[in-house]
Design a protein around this motif. Structure first.
Motif, PDB file in Angstrom:
ATOM      1  N   SER A 149      -1.296  -7.087  12.489  1.00  0.00           N
ATOM      2  CA  SER A 149      -1.642  -5.824  13.071  1.00  0.00           C
ATOM      3  C   SER A 149      -3.135  -5.382  12.722  1.00  0.00           C
ATOM      4  CB  SER A 149      -0.567  -4.949  12.937  1.00  0.00           C
ATOM      5  OG  SER A 149      -0.655  -4.279  11.958  1.00  0.00           O
ATOM      6  N   PRO A 150      -3.915  -4.785  13.355  1.00  0.00           N
ATOM      7  CA  PRO A 150      -5.212  -4.385  12.979  1.00  0.00           C
ATOM      8  C   PRO A 150      -5.161  -3.188  11.838  1.00  0.00           C
ATOM      9  CG  PRO A 150      -4.940  -4.152  15.524  1.00  0.00           C
ATOM     10  CD  PRO A 150      -3.889  -4.386  14.923  1.00  0.00           C
ATOM     11  N   GLU A 151      -3.908  -2.389  12.089  1.00  0.00           N
ATOM     12  CA  GLU A 151      -3.729  -1.504  10.939  1.00  0.00           C
ATOM     13  C   GLU A 151      -3.548  -1.967   9.496  1.00  0.00           C
ATOM     14  OE1 GLU A 151      -4.269   2.319   9.818  1.00  0.00           O
ATOM     15  OE2 GLU A 151      -4.346   1.613  12.099  1.00  0.00           O
ATOM     16  N   TYR A 152      -2.737  -3.139   9.563  1.00  0.00           N
ATOM     17  CA  TYR A 152      -2.537  -3.892   8.301  1.00  0.00           C
ATOM     18  C   TYR A 152      -3.613  -4.202   7.480  1.00  0.00           C
ATOM     19  CZ  TYR A 152      -0.494  -7.041   5.080  1.00  0.00           C
ATOM     20  OH  TYR A 152      -0.077  -7.849   4.082  1.00  0.00           O
ATOM     21  N   ARG A 153      -4.449  -4.947   8.576  1.00  0.00           N
ATOM     22  CA  ARG A 153      -5.786  -5.298   8.107  1.00  0.00           C
ATOM     23  C   ARG A 153      -6.763  -4.434   7.432  1.00  0.00           C
ATOM     24  NH1 ARG A 153      -6.214  -9.240   5.438  1.00  0.00           N
ATOM     25  NH2 ARG A 153      -8.174  -9.499   5.229  1.00  0.00           N
ATOM     26  N   LYS A 154      -6.649  -3.310   7.981  1.00  0.00           N
ATOM     27  CA  LYS A 154      -7.586  -2.100   7.393  1.00  0.00           C
ATOM     28  C   LYS A 154      -7.127  -1.831   6.308  1.00  0.00           C
ATOM     29  CE  LYS A 154      -9.069   2.413   8.792  1.00  0.00           C
ATOM     30  NZ  LYS A 154      -8.551   3.805   9.656  1.00  0.00           N
ATOM     31  N   THR A 155      -5.676  -1.621   5.758  1.00  0.00           N
ATOM     32  CA  THR A 155      -5.132  -1.133   4.810  1.00  0.00           C
ATOM     33  C   THR A 155      -5.508  -2.188   3.748  1.00  0.00           C
ATOM     34  OG1 THR A 155      -3.529  -0.013   5.951  1.00  0.00           O
ATOM     35  CG2 THR A 155      -3.051  -0.494   3.676  1.00  0.00           C
ATOM     36  N   VAL A 156      -5.288  -3.561   3.895  1.00  0.00           N
ATOM     37  CA  VAL A 156      -5.687  -4.339   3.276  1.00  0.00           C
ATOM     38  C   VAL A 156      -7.058  -4.411   2.618  1.00  0.00           C
ATOM     39  CG1 VAL A 156      -5.800  -7.059   2.560  1.00  0.00           C
ATOM     40  CG2 VAL A 156      -3.584  -5.976   3.641  1.00  0.00           C
ATOM     41  N   ASN A 157      -7.880  -4.392   3.451  1.00  0.00           N
ATOM     42  CA  ASN A 157      -9.264  -4.171   3.257  1.00  0.00           C
ATOM     43  C   ASN A 157      -9.587  -3.308   2.301  1.00  0.00           C
ATOM     44  OD1 ASN A 157      -9.916  -6.573   4.569  1.00  0.00           O
ATOM     45  ND2 ASN A 157     -10.565  -5.517   6.515  1.00  0.00           N
ATOM     46  N   GLU A 158      -8.888  -1.877   2.787  1.00  0.00           N
ATOM     47  CA  GLU A 158      -9.187  -0.657   1.867  1.00  0.00           C
ATOM     48  C   GLU A 158      -8.828  -0.932   0.390  1.00  0.00           C
ATOM     49  OE1 GLU A 158      -7.249   2.486   3.906  1.00  0.00           O
ATOM     50  OE2 GLU A 158      -9.029   2.606   5.669  1.00  0.00           O
ATOM     51  N   LYS A 159      -7.579  -1.289   0.247  1.00  0.00           N
ATOM     52  CA  LYS A 159      -7.269  -1.748  -1.156  1.00  0.00           C
ATOM     53  C   LYS A 159      -7.939  -2.644  -1.720  1.00  0.00           C
ATOM     54  CE  LYS A 159      -3.408   0.781  -1.144  1.00  0.00           C
ATOM     55  NZ  LYS A 159      -3.141   2.004  -2.043  1.00  0.00           N
ATOM     56  N   GLU A 160      -8.585  -3.771  -1.074  1.00  0.00           N
ATOM     57  CA  GLU A 160      -9.300  -4.743  -1.949  1.00  0.00           C
ATOM     58  C   GLU A 160     -10.586  -4.046  -2.265  1.00  0.00           C
ATOM     59  OE1 GLU A 160     -11.165  -8.959  -0.739  1.00  0.00           O
ATOM     60  OE2 GLU A 160     -10.127  -8.068   0.594  1.00  0.00           O
ATOM     61  N   GLU A 161     -11.108  -3.286  -1.585  1.00  0.00           N
ATOM     62  CA  GLU A 161     -12.402  -2.504  -1.746  1.00  0.00           C
ATOM     63  C   GLU A 161     -12.192  -1.685  -3.058  1.00  0.00           C
ATOM     64  OE1 GLU A 161     -15.480   0.733   0.157  1.00  0.00           O
ATOM     65  OE2 GLU A 161     -14.451  -0.677   1.524  1.00  0.00           O
ATOM     66  N   GLN A 162     -11.029  -0.931  -3.190  1.00  0.00           N
ATOM     67  CA  GLN A 162     -10.724  -0.072  -4.215  1.00  0.00           C
ATOM     68  C   GLN A 162     -10.661  -0.955  -5.467  1.00  0.00           C
ATOM     69  OE1 GLN A 162      -6.962   1.960  -2.968  1.00  0.00           O
ATOM     70  NE2 GLN A 162      -8.385   3.543  -1.663  1.00  0.00           N
ATOM     71  N   VAL A 163     -10.072  -1.861  -5.314  1.00  0.00           N
ATOM     72  CA  VAL A 163      -9.633  -2.558  -6.661  1.00  0.00           C
ATOM     73  C   VAL A 163     -11.207  -3.278  -7.161  1.00  0.00           C
ATOM     74  CG1 VAL A 163      -8.772  -5.019  -7.426  1.00  0.00           C
ATOM     75  CG2 VAL A 163      -7.398  -3.469  -6.047  1.00  0.00           C
ATOM     76  N   ASN A 164     -12.069  -3.702  -6.207  1.00  0.00           N
ATOM     77  CA  ASN A 164     -13.431  -4.221  -6.485  1.00  0.00           C
ATOM     78  C   ASN A 164     -14.243  -2.966  -6.922  1.00  0.00           C
ATOM     79  OD1 ASN A 164     -12.772  -6.667  -5.510  1.00  0.00           O
ATOM     80  ND2 ASN A 164     -13.626  -6.376  -3.518  1.00  0.00           N
ATOM     81  N   ASN A 165     -14.104  -1.837  -6.366  1.00  0.00           N
ATOM     82  CA  ASN A 165     -14.919  -0.856  -7.134  1.00  0.00           C
ATOM     83  C   ASN A 165     -14.230  -0.404  -8.454  1.00  0.00           C
ATOM     84  OD1 ASN A 165     -16.458  -0.744  -4.858  1.00  0.00           O
ATOM     85  ND2 ASN A 165     -15.461   0.868  -4.000  1.00  0.00           N
ATOM     86  N   ARG A 166     -13.330  -0.374  -8.605  1.00  0.00           N
ATOM     87  CA  ARG A 166     -12.635  -0.273 -10.078  1.00  0.00           C
ATOM     88  C   ARG A 166     -12.886  -1.215 -11.103  1.00  0.00           C
ATOM     89  NH1 ARG A 166      -6.689  -0.372  -9.317  1.00  0.00           N
ATOM     90  NH2 ARG A 166      -7.013   0.868  -7.985  1.00  0.00           N
ATOM     91  N   GLY A 167     -13.176  -2.391 -10.703  1.00  0.00           N
ATOM     92  CA  GLY A 167     -13.607  -3.478 -11.652  1.00  0.00           C
ATOM     93  C   GLY A 167     -15.103  -3.446 -12.123  1.00  0.00           C
TER      94      GLY A 167
END
Length: 51
Positions: free
Chosen positions: A6-24
């Motif tokens: 679903s598009p909403e799931y993909r959006k959530t995964v992308n947001e989480k990935e961006e947060q992890v990358n920024n934290r690193g």
């Protein structure tokens, strides 16, 4: 619909990935930490040997 495609799931995964990358990116790289530790240890050793 909350399946993996679903598009909403993909959006959530992308947001989480961006947060992890920024934290690193905020943390010091490993080689910088090693250099800081070596400089600190050298300063302490120098102070001990100078006395």
């Amino acid at each position: 619909m909350s399946g993996c495609c679903s598009p909403e799931y993909r959006k959530t995964v992308n947001e989480k990935e961006e947060q992890v990358n920024n934290r690193g990116n905020e943390q010091l790289p490993l080689f910088a930490k090693i250099i800081i530790v070596l400089i600190t240890a050298g300063g302490i050793l120098g102070a001990i040997l100078a006395n």
